[in-house]
Write a protein that holds these residues in place. Structure first.
Motif, PDB file in Angstrom:
ATOM      1  N   MET A 175     -23.731 -15.220   3.222  1.00  0.00           N
ATOM      2  CA  MET A 175     -22.743 -15.023   2.224  1.00  0.00           C
ATOM      3  C   MET A 175     -21.393 -15.541   2.411  1.00  0.00           C
ATOM      4  N   LEU A 176     -20.869 -15.969   1.284  1.00  0.00           N
ATOM      5  CA  LEU A 176     -19.932 -16.594   0.003  1.00  0.00           C
ATOM      6  C   LEU A 176     -19.442 -15.829  -0.928  1.00  0.00           C
ATOM      7  N   ASN A 177     -18.585 -16.501  -1.184  1.00  0.00           N
ATOM      8  CA  ASN A 177     -16.702 -15.757  -1.359  1.00  0.00           C
ATOM      9  C   ASN A 177     -17.314 -16.254  -2.844  1.00  0.00           C
ATOM     10  N   PRO A 178     -17.179 -15.581  -3.962  1.00  0.00           N
ATOM     11  CA  PRO A 178     -17.590 -16.318  -5.286  1.00  0.00           C
ATOM     12  C   PRO A 178     -16.329 -17.204  -5.479  1.00  0.00           C
ATOM     13  N   HIS A 179     -15.669 -16.658  -5.161  1.00  0.00           N
ATOM     14  CA  HIS A 179     -13.685 -16.799  -5.337  1.00  0.00           C
ATOM     15  C   HIS A 179     -13.122 -18.673  -5.134  1.00  0.00           C
ATOM     16  N   ARG A 180     -14.660 -18.618  -3.615  1.00  0.00           N
ATOM     17  CA  ARG A 180     -13.890 -19.848  -2.885  1.00  0.00           C
ATOM     18  C   ARG A 180     -15.192 -20.797  -3.764  1.00  0.00           C
ATOM     19  N   GLU A 181     -16.060 -20.827  -4.002  1.00  0.00           N
ATOM     20  CA  GLU A 181     -16.939 -20.983  -5.311  1.00  0.00           C
ATOM     21  C   GLU A 181     -16.793 -21.842  -6.251  1.00  0.00           C
ATOM     22  N   GLN A 182     -15.818 -20.753  -6.806  1.00  0.00           N
ATOM     23  CA  GLN A 182     -15.174 -21.350  -8.086  1.00  0.00           C
ATOM     24  C   GLN A 182     -13.593 -22.404  -7.463  1.00  0.00           C
ATOM     25  N   GLU A 183     -13.078 -22.119  -6.515  1.00  0.00           N
ATOM     26  CA  GLU A 183     -11.786 -23.522  -6.111  1.00  0.00           C
ATOM     27  C   GLU A 183     -13.050 -24.433  -5.972  1.00  0.00           C
ATOM     28  N   TYR A 184     -13.897 -24.504  -5.311  1.00  0.00           N
ATOM     29  CA  TYR A 184     -15.256 -25.616  -5.503  1.00  0.00           C
ATOM     30  C   TYR A 184     -15.339 -26.317  -6.603  1.00  0.00           C
ATOM     31  N   ARG A 185     -15.341 -25.759  -7.271  1.00  0.00           N
ATOM     32  CA  ARG A 185     -15.703 -25.981  -8.883  1.00  0.00           C
ATOM     33  C   ARG A 185     -14.755 -26.555  -9.342  1.00  0.00           C
ATOM     34  N   ASN A 186     -13.258 -26.200  -8.532  1.00  0.00           N
ATOM     35  CA  ASN A 186     -11.947 -26.541  -9.661  1.00  0.00           C
ATOM     36  C   ASN A 186     -11.276 -27.666  -8.517  1.00  0.00           C
ATOM     37  N   GLY A 187     -12.084 -27.767  -7.537  1.00  0.00           N
ATOM     38  CA  GLY A 187     -12.302 -29.569  -7.113  1.00  0.00           C
ATOM     39  C   GLY A 187     -11.583 -29.893  -5.386  1.00  0.00           C
ATOM     40  N   ASP A 188     -11.527 -28.015  -4.835  1.00  0.00           N
ATOM     41  CA  ASP A 188     -11.393 -28.094  -3.841  1.00  0.00           C
ATOM     42  C   ASP A 188     -12.341 -28.014  -3.134  1.00  0.00           C
ATOM     43  N   ASN A 189     -13.149 -29.018  -2.529  1.00  0.00           N
ATOM     44  CA  ASN A 189     -14.399 -28.376  -1.588  1.00  0.00           C
ATOM     45  C   ASN A 189     -14.215 -28.666  -0.151  1.00  0.00           C
ATOM     46  N   LYS A 190     -13.274 -29.398  -0.411  1.00  0.00           N
ATOM     47  CA  LYS A 190     -13.914 -29.731   1.475  1.00  0.00           C
ATOM     48  C   LYS A 190     -14.485 -28.720   2.491  1.00  0.00           C
ATOM     49  N   TRP A 191     -13.921 -27.538   2.704  1.00  0.00           N
ATOM     50  CA  TRP A 191     -13.881 -26.970   2.785  1.00  0.00           C
ATOM     51  C   TRP A 191     -16.053 -26.038   2.538  1.00  0.00           C
ATOM     52  N   GLU A 192     -15.790 -25.947   1.437  1.00  0.00           N
ATOM     53  CA  GLU A 192     -16.818 -25.690   0.284  1.00  0.00           C
ATOM     54  C   GLU A 192     -18.149 -26.198   0.843  1.00  0.00           C
ATOM     55  N   ALA A 193     -18.051 -27.254   0.519  1.00  0.00           N
ATOM     56  CA  ALA A 193     -19.170 -28.628   0.599  1.00  0.00           C
ATOM     57  C   ALA A 193     -19.710 -28.644   1.908  1.00  0.00           C
ATOM     58  N   MET A 194     -18.892 -28.640   3.089  1.00  0.00           N
ATOM     59  CA  MET A 194     -19.849 -28.551   4.343  1.00  0.00           C
ATOM     60  C   MET A 194     -20.356 -27.136   4.329  1.00  0.00           C
ATOM     61  N   ILE A 195     -19.924 -25.417   3.911  1.00  0.00           N
ATOM     62  CA  ILE A 195     -20.768 -24.706   3.845  1.00  0.00           C
ATOM     63  C   ILE A 195     -22.171 -24.927   3.315  1.00  0.00           C
ATOM     64  N   LEU A 196     -21.985 -24.931   1.828  1.00  0.00           N
ATOM     65  CA  LEU A 196     -22.386 -25.504   0.781  1.00  0.00           C
ATOM     66  C   LEU A 196     -23.915 -25.942   1.443  1.00  0.00           C
ATOM     67  N   ALA A 197     -23.766 -26.949   1.949  1.00  0.00           N
ATOM     68  CA  ALA A 197     -24.843 -27.642   2.520  1.00  0.00           C
ATOM     69  C   ALA A 197     -25.542 -27.442   4.026  1.00  0.00           C
ATOM     70  N   GLN A 198     -24.988 -25.936   4.193  1.00  0.00           N
ATOM     71  CA  GLN A 198     -25.986 -24.757   5.052  1.00  0.00           C
ATOM     72  C   GLN A 198     -26.719 -24.056   4.886  1.00  0.00           C
ATOM     73  N   LEU A 199     -26.170 -23.743   2.959  1.00  0.00           N
ATOM     74  CA  LEU A 199     -27.338 -22.802   2.509  1.00  0.00           C
ATOM     75  C   LEU A 199     -28.887 -23.211   2.725  1.00  0.00           C
ATOM     76  N   ASP A 200     -29.701 -21.971   2.706  1.00  0.00           N
ATOM     77  CA  ASP A 200     -31.023 -21.955   2.784  1.00  0.00           C
ATOM     78  C   ASP A 200     -31.884 -20.578   1.497  1.00  0.00           C
ATOM     79  N   LEU A 201     -32.874 -20.671   1.717  1.00  0.00           N
ATOM     80  CA  LEU A 201     -33.419 -19.908   1.048  1.00  0.00           C
ATOM     81  C   LEU A 201     -33.033 -17.917   1.137  1.00  0.00           C
ATOM     82  N   THR A 202     -32.866 -17.983   2.214  1.00  0.00           N
ATOM     83  CA  THR A 202     -32.264 -16.546   2.489  1.00  0.00           C
ATOM     84  C   THR A 202     -30.910 -16.426   2.395  1.00  0.00           C
ATOM     85  N   SER A 203     -30.503 -17.529   1.673  1.00  0.00           N
ATOM     86  CA  SER A 203     -28.926 -17.151   1.818  1.00  0.00           C
ATOM     87  C   SER A 203     -28.149 -16.134   0.829  1.00  0.00           C
TER      88      SER A 203
END
Length: 323
Positions: A1-29
């Protein structure tokens, strides 16, 4: 489960950590709502689907790993969704608590007492004891605040696990929130490459409201966009898979509608790759802040606008809507 605040950081460009996590999402996320409830990031929509087809589609989707189903009384197919859910639960492969079910208050059912009364029909058709998410389908002006009070009661009584809205603009959502004692957990709005709801998404992020997107493929129009096509070639994916991955990677819960089992499988096959920053920016640049062609053709904000009931009251469901 991802923190929505970190997702906002991803959209704002701070994406190094988030991109790695998002790549690991699956249908049960899942994504965490503001009351702590876990909501799947990806599910099946059933708009414009008759009851018989909806039943088969829901059962098939669950068999293929989907864990969220989105319907509405206005679609005229709650009974079919209920039959599909019952069939899925009966074979023992999934339990009720494994599937996140959403329905919505129809325009003609607004108002405090009427909303509470009509909710019982929704539950009967769906064959459920509780809903995971109940939304105001459209903000009927002059009534949606009273309707929200009814949703708050249903939430406090344990009939629904979370409550939210659909198709609310920022102004109407601000009006609702001024008197709300339970803040909306979700706003379901149109979201696709040409309608990206930047104002609403910024407002939602600031108030810890999850944005859920309907019509993610823009009624099919976005599938032929050459920018999307080039990105699809780059990742060896279909245009639909690129768009759906963009939704999820943008932090938007998405509910593509299909009645074709193979398409369900293909739509969900978006968790083995990630769009890079260049891809994300290219698709973000397609935004025209433009709704689907049919959107403005109807007066959505009145109680007499029962579009779904007028055009999608399938023969096998007609008796269910006399409540």
């Amino acid at each position: 489960m991802l923190n929505p605040h970190r997702e906002q950081e991803y959209r704002n460009g701070d994406n190094k950590w988030e991109a790695m996590i998002l790549a690991q999402l699956d249908l049960t996320s899942t994504i965490q709502l503001n009351n702590g409830v876990a909501m799947p990031r990806f599910g099946l929509g059933v708009w414009q689907t008759d009851n018989t087809t909806a039943a088969a589609s829901v059962t098939a989707a669950i068999r293929h790993g989907y864990r969220m189903i989105d319907t509405a009384k206005q679609y005229g197919n709650e009974a079919g969704v209920g039959r599909g859910l019952a069939a899925a639960f009966a074979d023992g492969s999934v339990r009720r608590q494994d599937v996140f079910v959403t329905s919505k208050v129809m325009n003609g059912d607004h108002g405090y007492e009427r909303t509470l009364a009509k909710f019982e029909g929704t539950m009967r058709r769906l064959q459920l004891d509780y809903l995971d998410l109940y939304l105001i389908h459209w903000p009927v002006d002059g009534l949606y605040v009273a309707t929200w009070r009814a949703l708050e009661k249903l939430y406090r009584d344990g009939r629904v696990r979370a409550i939210g809205v659909s198709n609310f603009d920022v102004q109407r959502l601000q009006v609702l929130m001024r008197s709300a004692t339970v803040q909306p957990a979700v706003n379901q709005v149109e979201f696709n490459p040409v309608m990206q709801e930047h104002e609403m998404r910024d407002f939602a992020a600031a108030h810890n409201i999850v944005v859920e997107g309907w019509s993610p493929l823009g009624g099919g129009q976005a599938l032929s966009n050459p920018v999307v096509g080039l990105i699809a070639q780059k990742h060896h994916k279909s245009a639909a898979q690129i768009i759906l991955r963009y939704d999820v990677q943008s932090g938007v819960v998405t509910i593509p509608k299909t009645v074709h089992e193979q398409r369900m499988v293909e739509n969900a096959d978006i968790f083995d790759f990630a769009l890079d920053e260049q891809d994300m920016q290219a698709i973000a640049g397609l935004d025209q802040n433009r709704h689907s062609l049919w959107y403005d053709a109807f007066g959505w904000y009145g109680t007499d606008t029962d579009y779904g009931m007028a055009t999608q009251k399938w023969p096998d469901s007609a008796p269910d809507y006399d409540d």
